[in-house]
Structures are given as structure tokens and as C-alpha cells.
Design a protein around this motif. Sequence first.
Motif, PDB file in Angstrom:
ATOM      1  N   TRP A 127      -4.044  43.802  37.874  1.00  0.00           N
ATOM      2  CA  TRP A 127      -2.602  43.608  38.029  1.00  0.00           C
ATOM      3  C   TRP A 127      -1.929  43.432  36.674  1.00  0.00           C
ATOM      4  O   TRP A 127      -0.831  43.930  36.452  1.00  0.00           O
ATOM      5  CB  TRP A 127      -2.320  42.433  38.964  1.00  0.00           C
ATOM      6  CG  TRP A 127      -2.441  42.840  40.396  1.00  0.00           C
ATOM      7  CD1 TRP A 127      -3.590  42.983  41.116  1.00  0.00           C
ATOM      8  CD2 TRP A 127      -1.376  43.211  41.263  1.00  0.00           C
ATOM      9  NE1 TRP A 127      -3.306  43.405  42.395  1.00  0.00           N
ATOM     10  CE2 TRP A 127      -1.955  43.554  42.511  1.00  0.00           C
ATOM     11  CE3 TRP A 127      -0.002  43.277  41.117  1.00  0.00           C
ATOM     12  CZ2 TRP A 127      -1.191  43.967  43.588  1.00  0.00           C
ATOM     13  CZ3 TRP A 127       0.765  43.674  42.207  1.00  0.00           C
ATOM     14  CH2 TRP A 127       0.163  44.027  43.420  1.00  0.00           C
ATOM     15  N   GLY A 128      -2.591  42.707  35.761  1.00  0.00           N
ATOM     16  CA  GLY A 128      -2.013  42.497  34.439  1.00  0.00           C
ATOM     17  C   GLY A 128      -1.871  43.784  33.652  1.00  0.00           C
ATOM     18  O   GLY A 128      -0.832  44.038  33.036  1.00  0.00           O
ATOM     19  N   VAL A 129      -2.899  44.621  33.679  1.00  0.00           N
ATOM     20  CA  VAL A 129      -2.868  45.876  32.918  1.00  0.00           C
ATOM     21  C   VAL A 129      -1.864  46.858  33.512  1.00  0.00           C
ATOM     22  O   VAL A 129      -1.123  47.529  32.786  1.00  0.00           O
ATOM     23  CB  VAL A 129      -4.287  46.499  32.854  1.00  0.00           C
ATOM     24  CG1 VAL A 129      -4.248  47.930  32.351  1.00  0.00           C
ATOM     25  CG2 VAL A 129      -5.194  45.645  31.984  1.00  0.00           C
ATOM     26  N   ILE A 130      -1.825  46.943  34.840  1.00  0.00           N
ATOM     27  CA  ILE A 130      -0.950  47.937  35.475  1.00  0.00           C
ATOM     28  C   ILE A 130       0.486  47.446  35.589  1.00  0.00           C
ATOM     29  O   ILE A 130       1.432  48.179  35.266  1.00  0.00           O
ATOM     30  CB  ILE A 130      -1.505  48.341  36.864  1.00  0.00           C
ATOM     31  CG1 ILE A 130      -2.844  49.067  36.680  1.00  0.00           C
ATOM     32  CG2 ILE A 130      -0.504  49.218  37.619  1.00  0.00           C
ATOM     33  CD1 ILE A 130      -3.582  49.351  37.973  1.00  0.00           C
ATOM     34  N   CYS A 131       0.676  46.204  36.034  1.00  0.00           N
ATOM     35  CA  CYS A 131       2.029  45.708  36.284  1.00  0.00           C
ATOM     36  C   CYS A 131       2.601  44.892  35.129  1.00  0.00           C
ATOM     37  O   CYS A 131       3.812  44.690  35.077  1.00  0.00           O
ATOM     38  CB  CYS A 131       2.059  44.874  37.570  1.00  0.00           C
ATOM     39  SG  CYS A 131       1.766  45.862  39.031  1.00  0.00           S
ATOM     40  N   GLY A 132       1.742  44.417  34.230  1.00  0.00           N
ATOM     41  CA  GLY A 132       2.231  43.635  33.099  1.00  0.00           C
ATOM     42  C   GLY A 132       3.299  44.346  32.286  1.00  0.00           C
ATOM     43  O   GLY A 132       4.383  43.794  32.064  1.00  0.00           O
ATOM     44  N   PRO A 133       3.046  45.590  31.841  1.00  0.00           N
ATOM     45  CA  PRO A 133       4.081  46.307  31.088  1.00  0.00           C
ATOM     46  C   PRO A 133       5.352  46.548  31.895  1.00  0.00           C
ATOM     47  O   PRO A 133       6.460  46.486  31.350  1.00  0.00           O
ATOM     48  CB  PRO A 133       3.407  47.632  30.735  1.00  0.00           C
ATOM     49  CG  PRO A 133       1.944  47.334  30.769  1.00  0.00           C
ATOM     50  CD  PRO A 133       1.783  46.300  31.855  1.00  0.00           C
ATOM     51  N   LEU A 134       5.209  46.800  33.182  1.00  0.00           N
ATOM     52  CA  LEU A 134       6.400  46.990  34.030  1.00  0.00           C
ATOM     53  C   LEU A 134       7.205  45.698  34.114  1.00  0.00           C
ATOM     54  O   LEU A 134       8.442  45.719  34.037  1.00  0.00           O
ATOM     55  CB  LEU A 134       5.989  47.445  35.436  1.00  0.00           C
ATOM     56  CG  LEU A 134       5.284  48.792  35.549  1.00  0.00           C
ATOM     57  CD1 LEU A 134       4.779  49.006  36.961  1.00  0.00           C
ATOM     58  CD2 LEU A 134       6.196  49.916  35.110  1.00  0.00           C
ATOM     59  N   ALA A 135       6.515  44.575  34.297  1.00  0.00           N
ATOM     60  CA  ALA A 135       7.198  43.279  34.375  1.00  0.00           C
ATOM     61  C   ALA A 135       7.853  42.943  33.038  1.00  0.00           C
ATOM     62  O   ALA A 135       8.990  42.457  33.000  1.00  0.00           O
ATOM     63  CB  ALA A 135       6.206  42.190  34.776  1.00  0.00           C
TER      64      ALA A 135
END
Length: 143
Positions: A127-135
Motif C-alpha cells: 500500500w505504501g509503494v503503490i498509494c504513498g505517491p498518490l497520497a
Amino acid sequence: MNRSTSSSSTSTQGPHLKRRGLLRAVFALRHSWAGIVATWREESAFRQEVCVAIVLLPIAAFVDVSAAERVLLAGSVLLVLLVELLNSSIEATIDRISLDRHELSGRAKDCGSAAVMMALVIAAVTWGVICGPLAWHWLRVHL
């Protein structure tokens, strides 16, 4: 040959009939559901993880990522539930054998707990790798 040990007789006679086809799938589904219900009832960690899954799975379905990333997000959440179910089955088996403290029982339970922790780490990293940049991008734009 004794009929009770014959493999052909056990599949067509006796109290332990082997179910095939759709009937087997129905019984397997019923047993699987019973396992989920029992784990929900007995394990607070499983209840907490299901509640997190209820939040994260819809997010995984609607977040703007590729199909492969969506599968990774959802799969990592479901992996946590899967490992928790296995850990609960290990704990129940150990407790069935004996409630006395034993080094091997403790090791088995600790290994099951470590497996759950590893699944949680996998989910958090995914979740951090995929959604971190989006967040991070969303926060920069909206704050």
C-alpha cells in the motif's frame, strides 16, 4: 481383502461417503464459511483485520492505479486474512492438544504470529509503494 479397507467400497458405502462434483463444492463452501464464522467469533485480531479490509478493499477497487496494482492492493489485504485464518487454526490445534505450556506449542504459536506480522508488513509495503505517491500528491495539491 477386507471390505472396510477396500478403496472402492469406502467411496460407495459406509458413513463417510465421498462427495463429488457440485455437492462436494457446496459442502466445502459450508465448512469454509463455518471456519470464517468461528474465527470471527473467537479471534479479535481477525475481526480487526476484517474491519480494515472492509475499508481498504473498496479503496483498492476505486483508486486510480493499473489493474496489476489493484490486484496487488487487494491481494495484500486478503493475504492478511488468509494468514490470520491459518494462524487461528494452528492456535486452535495446539490448544486442542493441551493448554499446558510447552516449548514446542509456544514456538508453533509464535511462528503463526510471526507469519501474520509478515503478511501485515507485506500489505503495508504494498500500500505504501503503490498509494504513498498518490497520497503525497493529493496532500500537496489540497493542503
